[in-house]
Design a protein around this motif. Sequence first.
Motif, PDB file in Angstrom:
ATOM      1  N   ILE A  12       0.849  -1.201   0.000  1.00 42.80           N
ATOM      2  CA  ILE A  12       0.000   0.000   0.000  1.00 42.80           C
ATOM      3  C   ILE A  12       0.882   1.247   0.000  1.00 42.80           C
ATOM      4  CG2 ILE A  12      -1.651   1.342   1.373  1.00 42.80           C
ATOM      5  CD1 ILE A  12      -2.787  -1.325   2.376  1.00 42.80           C
ATOM      6  N   ILE A  13       0.499   2.224  -0.804  1.00 42.88           N
ATOM      7  CA  ILE A  13       1.187   3.520  -0.771  1.00 42.88           C
ATOM      8  C   ILE A  13       0.700   4.258   0.475  1.00 42.88           C
ATOM      9  CG2 ILE A  13       1.460   5.763  -1.894  1.00 42.88           C
ATOM     10  CD1 ILE A  13       1.340   4.360  -4.570  1.00 42.88           C
ATOM     11  N   GLU A  14       1.623   4.497   1.400  1.00 44.66           N
ATOM     12  CA  GLU A  14       1.266   5.164   2.659  1.00 44.66           C
ATOM     13  C   GLU A  14       1.254   6.678   2.523  1.00 44.66           C
ATOM     14  OE1 GLU A  14       4.069   3.484   5.428  1.00 44.66           O
ATOM     15  OE2 GLU A  14       2.680   1.839   5.882  1.00 44.66           O
ATOM     16  N   SER A  15       2.156   7.201   1.701  1.00 45.09           N
ATOM     17  CA  SER A  15       2.162   8.642   1.446  1.00 45.09           C
ATOM     18  C   SER A  15       2.804   8.889   0.094  1.00 45.09           C
ATOM     19  CB  SER A  15       2.913   9.404   2.542  1.00 45.09           C
ATOM     20  OG  SER A  15       4.281   9.083   2.529  1.00 45.09           O
ATOM     21  N   GLU A  16       2.362   9.966  -0.558  1.00 43.19           N
ATOM     22  CA  GLU A  16       2.930  10.330  -1.851  1.00 43.19           C
ATOM     23  C   GLU A  16       2.695  11.812  -2.096  1.00 43.19           C
ATOM     24  OE1 GLU A  16       1.027   8.470  -5.233  1.00 43.19           O
ATOM     25  OE2 GLU A  16      -0.932   8.576  -4.305  1.00 43.19           O
ATOM     26  N   ASP A  17       3.683  12.416  -2.731  1.00 43.48           N
ATOM     27  CA  ASP A  17       3.570  13.807  -3.159  1.00 43.48           C
ATOM     28  C   ASP A  17       4.553  14.013  -4.306  1.00 43.48           C
ATOM     29  OD1 ASP A  17       6.141  14.256  -2.023  1.00 43.48           O
ATOM     30  OD2 ASP A  17       5.264  14.914  -0.135  1.00 43.48           O
ATOM     31  N   SER A  18       4.817  15.246  -4.659  1.00 44.65           N
ATOM     32  CA  SER A  18       5.674  15.518  -5.814  1.00 44.65           C
ATOM     33  C   SER A  18       7.158  15.245  -5.559  1.00 44.65           C
ATOM     34  CB  SER A  18       5.489  16.964  -6.263  1.00 44.65           C
ATOM     35  OG  SER A  18       5.881  17.848  -5.233  1.00 44.65           O
ATOM     36  N   THR A  19       7.508  14.896  -4.317  1.00 43.15           N
ATOM     37  CA  THR A  19       8.921  14.644  -4.019  1.00 43.15           C
ATOM     38  C   THR A  19       9.232  13.198  -3.642  1.00 43.15           C
ATOM     39  OG1 THR A  19       8.634  15.288  -1.704  1.00 43.15           O
ATOM     40  CG2 THR A  19       9.274  17.028  -3.245  1.00 43.15           C
ATOM     41  N   SER A  20       8.234  12.430  -3.193  1.00 42.43           N
ATOM     42  CA  SER A  20       8.521  11.054  -2.779  1.00 42.43           C
ATOM     43  C   SER A  20       7.254  10.197  -2.732  1.00 42.43           C
ATOM     44  CB  SER A  20       9.195  11.026  -1.410  1.00 42.43           C
ATOM     45  OG  SER A  20       8.289  11.452  -0.423  1.00 42.43           O
ATOM     46  N   THR A  21       7.470   8.885  -2.786  1.00 40.80           N
ATOM     47  CA  THR A  21       6.413   7.885  -2.610  1.00 40.80           C
ATOM     48  C   THR A  21       6.897   6.914  -1.544  1.00 40.80           C
ATOM     49  OG1 THR A  21       5.745   8.059  -4.930  1.00 40.80           O
ATOM     50  CG2 THR A  21       5.034   6.088  -3.740  1.00 40.80           C
ATOM     51  N   THR A  22       6.076   6.690  -0.527  1.00 40.90           N
ATOM     52  CA  THR A  22       6.428   5.780   0.553  1.00 40.90           C
ATOM     53  C   THR A  22       5.456   4.608   0.560  1.00 40.90           C
ATOM     54  OG1 THR A  22       7.226   7.640   1.867  1.00 40.90           O
ATOM     55  CG2 THR A  22       6.802   5.579   3.040  1.00 40.90           C
ATOM     56  N   TYR A  23       6.014   3.398   0.490  1.00 40.05           N
ATOM     57  CA  TYR A  23       5.209   2.179   0.479  1.00 40.05           C
ATOM     58  C   TYR A  23       5.226   1.527   1.858  1.00 40.05           C
ATOM     59  CZ  TYR A  23       5.486   2.550  -4.595  1.00 40.05           C
ATOM     60  OH  TYR A  23       5.401   2.992  -5.890  1.00 40.05           O
ATOM     61  N   GLY A  24       4.132   0.862   2.182  1.00 37.91           N
ATOM     62  CA  GLY A  24       4.061   0.080   3.404  1.00 37.91           C
ATOM     63  C   GLY A  24       4.695  -1.286   3.199  1.00 37.91           C
ATOM     64  N   GLU A  25       4.409  -2.170   4.103  1.00 35.83           N
ATOM     65  CA  GLU A  25       4.953  -3.531   4.087  1.00 35.83           C
ATOM     66  C   GLU A  25       4.533  -4.276   2.824  1.00 35.83           C
ATOM     67  OE1 GLU A  25       4.358  -7.665   6.656  1.00 35.83           O
ATOM     68  OE2 GLU A  25       3.462  -5.792   7.367  1.00 35.83           O
ATOM     69  N   VAL A  26       5.452  -5.018   2.224  1.00 42.14           N
ATOM     70  CA  VAL A  26       5.142  -5.869   1.072  1.00 42.14           C
ATOM     71  C   VAL A  26       4.481  -7.137   1.608  1.00 42.14           C
ATOM     72  CG1 VAL A  26       6.117  -7.200  -0.835  1.00 42.14           C
ATOM     73  CG2 VAL A  26       7.025  -4.917  -0.310  1.00 42.14           C
ATOM     74  N   LYS A  27       3.303  -7.473   1.032  1.00 40.69           N
ATOM     75  CA  LYS A  27       2.530  -8.629   1.493  1.00 40.69           C
ATOM     76  C   LYS A  27       2.140  -9.506   0.308  1.00 40.69           C
ATOM     77  CE  LYS A  27       0.340  -5.807   5.091  1.00 40.69           C
ATOM     78  NZ  LYS A  27      -0.945  -5.298   5.584  1.00 40.69           N
ATOM     79  N   GLU A  28       1.862 -10.775   0.583  1.00 42.65           N
ATOM     80  CA  GLU A  28       1.422 -11.701  -0.458  1.00 42.65           C
ATOM     81  C   GLU A  28       0.003 -11.355  -0.886  1.00 42.65           C
ATOM     82  OE1 GLU A  28       2.012 -15.852   0.329  1.00 42.65           O
ATOM     83  OE2 GLU A  28       3.932 -15.465   1.309  1.00 42.65           O
ATOM     84  N   PHE A  29      -0.234 -11.387  -2.197  1.00 39.45           N
ATOM     85  CA  PHE A  29      -1.547 -11.049  -2.752  1.00 39.45           C
ATOM     86  C   PHE A  29      -2.485 -12.246  -2.692  1.00 39.45           C
ATOM     87  CE2 PHE A  29      -3.088  -7.456  -5.440  1.00 39.45           C
ATOM     88  CZ  PHE A  29      -4.401  -7.869  -5.540  1.00 39.45           C
ATOM     89  N   GLY A  30      -2.000 -13.389  -3.112  1.00 42.63           N
ATOM     90  CA  GLY A  30      -2.804 -14.604  -3.193  1.00 42.63           C
ATOM     91  C   GLY A  30      -2.280 -15.444  -4.345  1.00 42.63           C
ATOM     92  N   PRO A  31      -2.739 -16.692  -4.466  1.00 43.02           N
ATOM     93  CA  PRO A  31      -2.266 -17.558  -5.541  1.00 43.02           C
ATOM     94  C   PRO A  31      -2.584 -16.948  -6.907  1.00 43.02           C
ATOM     95  CG  PRO A  31      -3.432 -18.829  -3.878  1.00 43.02           C
ATOM     96  CD  PRO A  31      -3.672 -17.384  -3.569  1.00 43.02           C
ATOM     97  N   ALA A  32      -1.542 -16.603  -7.656  1.00 42.56           N
ATOM     98  CA  ALA A  32      -1.689 -15.871  -8.912  1.00 42.56           C
ATOM     99  C   ALA A  32      -2.229 -16.757 -10.021  1.00 42.56           C
ATOM    100  CB  ALA A  32      -0.339 -15.299  -9.330  1.00 42.56           C
ATOM    101  N   MET A  33      -3.221 -16.241 -10.728  1.00 43.32           N
ATOM    102  CA  MET A  33      -3.737 -16.896 -11.926  1.00 43.32           C
ATOM    103  C   MET A  33      -3.399 -16.072 -13.167  1.00 43.32           C
ATOM    104  SD  MET A  33      -7.380 -18.303 -10.537  1.00 43.32           S
ATOM    105  CE  MET A  33      -7.841 -19.007 -12.095  1.00 43.32           C
ATOM    106  N   ALA A  34      -3.589 -14.749 -13.089  1.00 43.33           N
ATOM    107  CA  ALA A  34      -3.300 -13.891 -14.247  1.00 43.33           C
ATOM    108  C   ALA A  34      -3.117 -12.450 -13.793  1.00 43.33           C
ATOM    109  CB  ALA A  34      -4.430 -13.967 -15.271  1.00 43.33           C
ATOM    110  N   LEU A  35      -2.252 -11.747 -14.491  1.00 39.56           N
ATOM    111  CA  LEU A  35      -2.091 -10.298 -14.335  1.00 39.56           C
ATOM    112  C   LEU A  35      -1.999  -9.732 -15.742  1.00 39.56           C
ATOM    113  CD1 LEU A  35      -1.572  -7.728 -12.619  1.00 39.56           C
ATOM    114  CD2 LEU A  35       0.854  -8.211 -12.888  1.00 39.56           C
TER     115      LEU A  35
END
Length: 192
Positions: free
Chosen positions: A13-36
């Motif tokens: 999840i993007i926790e904060s963003e503006d014209s100078t930076s983007t901060t992401y939260g913890e990387v987590k598993e989405f689920g068993p992938a079928m297609a993207l």
Amino acid sequence: MAIKGLDMLHYAIIESEDSTSTTYGEVKEFGPAMALNLQPTINRGNLRADDKVLFSDSSKGPITVEVNTAYLEKTVEADVLGKEADANGGISDAASDNPPYIAIGGRAKSARGGYEYFWVYRVKLAPAEENKQTEQDTPTYQTPNLSGEGLPRLDDGLEKYKLWDQDPDVSDTSIIDEWFTEVIDKNWAPTV
């Protein structure tokens, strides 16, 4: 690059963003992938004069994103769709649900060997269509298929990043070890 598989789908999840930076939260598993599926939008325009096209130009629009998984855990559905999980073990849909912007990453098996690793940096998903059907003689499955749009990051305009782990230019393979612990971009550097 020819691809023949998909697995290890993750999100942050993007926790904060503006014209100078983007901060992401913890990387987590989405689920068993079928297609993207990622479908870029290209808007084209032509200037016609003297019965011919004198100039042609194009601009990029949003990327149409579709994510299909075997199932979504309740916590993942709440995270990526802005829903609320409750103490009873359920999850509610509400008019006030507001999906956050997220990054989506994973890997796809390459026909040349190894894997192509990727991150899509800024995606907003919408609730999945739900289909429920009685059992038939031949089993069929209904799975969540989320759709949304991918947009450029506000701070640097980047949309996505990919890396083939067999590329001879990948001099520091620790980037692969870190791929699912943080959202990787072109500015990644190993921690010392």
